[in-house]
Design an enzyme around this catalytic site. Structure first.
Site, PDB file in Angstrom:
ATOM      1  N   SER A   6       5.927  -6.523  -5.322  1.00  0.00           N
ATOM      2  CA  SER A   6       4.505  -6.598  -5.031  1.00  0.00           C
ATOM      3  C   SER A   6       4.157  -7.885  -4.274  1.00  0.00           C
ATOM      4  O   SER A   6       4.684  -8.127  -3.189  1.00  0.00           O
ATOM      5  CB  SER A   6       3.712  -6.463  -6.334  1.00  0.00           C
ATOM      6  OG  SER A   6       2.373  -6.155  -6.094  1.00  0.00           O
ATOM      7  N   ASP A  37       2.881   5.101  -5.890  1.00  0.00           N
ATOM      8  CA  ASP A  37       2.411   3.737  -6.102  1.00  0.00           C
ATOM      9  C   ASP A  37       0.900   3.702  -5.837  1.00  0.00           C
ATOM     10  O   ASP A  37       0.461   3.877  -4.701  1.00  0.00           O
ATOM     11  CB  ASP A  37       3.154   2.780  -5.153  1.00  0.00           C
ATOM     12  CG  ASP A  37       2.909   1.320  -5.480  1.00  0.00           C
ATOM     13  OD1 ASP A  37       1.769   0.968  -5.850  1.00  0.00           O
ATOM     14  OD2 ASP A  37       3.861   0.524  -5.358  1.00  0.00           O
ATOM     15  N   HIS A  73       3.959   1.849  -9.290  1.00  0.00           N
ATOM     16  CA  HIS A  73       4.110   0.485  -8.780  1.00  0.00           C
ATOM     17  C   HIS A  73       5.056  -0.334  -9.646  1.00  0.00           C
ATOM     18  O   HIS A  73       5.913  -1.060  -9.139  1.00  0.00           O
ATOM     19  CB  HIS A  73       2.734  -0.186  -8.726  1.00  0.00           C
ATOM     20  CG  HIS A  73       2.725  -1.523  -8.076  1.00  0.00           C
ATOM     21  ND1 HIS A  73       3.106  -1.730  -6.770  1.00  0.00           N
ATOM     22  CD2 HIS A  73       2.367  -2.748  -8.557  1.00  0.00           C
ATOM     23  CE1 HIS A  73       2.984  -3.013  -6.464  1.00  0.00           C
ATOM     24  NE2 HIS A  73       2.550  -3.651  -7.525  1.00  0.00           N
TER      25      HIS A  73
END
Length: 290
Positions: free
Chosen positions: A110, A241, A270
Site C-alpha cells: 500500500s 482491492d 487489499h
C-alpha cells in the site's frame, strides 16, 4: 537507544533498535536473522507489526528480515513534519546505511509500496537493492487528475481526513472491519483479532502524521520512479482491492517498469498479505529465489 553496526557486518540481525535521522526523528526497526536482507515497508496507518506473518516465515527460510515503523507511525517519533514521500525514502536510506544493507529485497504494501518505489529509484544503486515487490501498492498515483482520469476523486481522501479528525478511534475500527480485508463481502471469514490488531497498530501512531500521510499516499506521483527502477519488481494485487483499485495502480505500474512481473489474485482484498499469507508468502519466496 541507537544500535551501532560495524562496517562490513551485513548478514546478522541485531534484534531491534532505533536510528536517528538528520532532523532528529527516531525510526524504530526490527532486525532478525542472517542471510540476504528483506526490508518490509508497511501501509498506512500501521506499523512493522503488520508484517508478522512474513517476518516469521522468511526468518525460517534463512533470510535476514527487517521492518521499520515509518515516522509518525508505531514506535517511531510522532513527527509533525516530514510526513511525505521524499522524507520517508530518506528515512529508509538512513536505516539502510545504519544497518549497512547490501543486495537487499524491499517489499512494500500500500503506502509502503510508494515508499519502496521512491527509495529504490533514488537510493537503490551501488548494490544496495537486488529486487523489489509492490503489494496492493499506491503507485503510480491514486488521485484523479487530468493526467490520471481513472483515479479516485479528492473528495474520497477529504473524507478520510474528516473521519480521522472527527473520531480517529472509530475510523480505525471501521476500515479493517470493512473494506481493508474484504470483511464486508458476503461469506467473508471475519477475524476480530485481525481487526483489533489493525486498530492497535493505528492508534499507536500520531494523528498529525497519519493526517499528513493521506496526502502523501494519495497525491504523490510515482510515475518517474517506476520508470527509473532498474531491478526486477514483482507487482502483486488483488482484483477485489477496495482500498487501492487495481485498474489505476498495478495495471498501470506494470507498464512503466523496466523489469516488472504482475501477479493478480482473484477475489483477494487489499490486506491479502494477512488474509492469504500462505499464498502470498509462497509467491514471494519463488520470486526471491528466481
Amino acid at each position: 537507544m541507537s544500535l551501532q553496526t560495524t562496517s562490513g557486518q551485513t548478514n546478522s540481525g541485531s534484534g531491534s533498535g532505533t536510528v536517528t535521522t538528520k532532523d532528529g526523528t527516531q525510526i524504530f526497526y526490527k532486525d532478525w536473522g542472517t542471510g540476504q536482507p528483506i526490508v518490509f515497508h508497511h501501509g498506512w496507518p500501521l506499523s512493522s507489526d503488520d508484517w508478522d506473518a512474513q517476518m516469521l516465515f522468511f526468518l525460517s527460510k534463512g533470510y535476514r528480515v527487517i521492518a521499520h515503523d515509518r515516522r509518525g507511525h508505531g514506535r517511531s517519533s510522532q513527527t509533525d513534519t516530514g510526513n511525505e514521500m521524499d522524507t520517508y525514502a530518506a528515512d529508509v536510506a538512513a536505516l539502510a546505511a545504519h544497518l549497512d544493507l547490501k543486495d537487499a529485497i524491499h517489499v512494500g504494501h500500500s503506502t509502503g509500496g510508494g515508499e519502496v518505489a521512491r527509495y529504490v529509484a533514488q537510493y537503490g544503486g551501488a548494490g544496495r537493492v537486488a529486487k523489489a515487490v509492490l503489494i496492493g501498492a499506491v503507485p503510480p498515483i491514486m488521485l484523479k487528475t487530468p493526467a490520471n482520469p481513472g483515479g479516485l476523486p479528492i473528495e474520497v481522501f477529504d473524507g478520510f481526513r474528516a473521519a480521522l479528525s472527527a473520531n480517529r478511534a472509530q475510523f480505525f475500527h471501521d476500515v479493517p472491519a470493512g473494506p481493508f480485508y474484504g470483511f464486508n463481502r458476503p461469506g467473508a471469514q471475519v477475524s476480530e483479532g485481525v481487526i483489533d490488531n489493525w486498530w492497535r497498530q493505528g492508534m499507536m501512531g500520531g494523528a498529525k502524521a497519519h493526517y499528513d500521510c493521506i496526502k502523501a499516499f494519495s497525491e504523490t506521483d510515482f510515475t518517474e520512479d517506476l520508470k527509473t527502477i532498474d531491478v526486477p519488481v514483482l507487482v502483486m494485487h488483488g482484483d477485489d482491492d477496495q482500498i487501492v483499485p487495481i485498474a489505476d495502480s498495478a495495471l498501470i505500474s506494470i507498464k512503466l517498469l523496466k523489469k516488472g512481473e504482475l501477479k493478480v489474485y482473484k477475489g483477494f482484498p487489499h490486506g491479502m498479505a494477512t488474509t492469504h499469507a500462505d499464498v502470498i508468502n509462497a509467491d514471494l519466496l519463488a520470486f526471491f529465489k528466481a
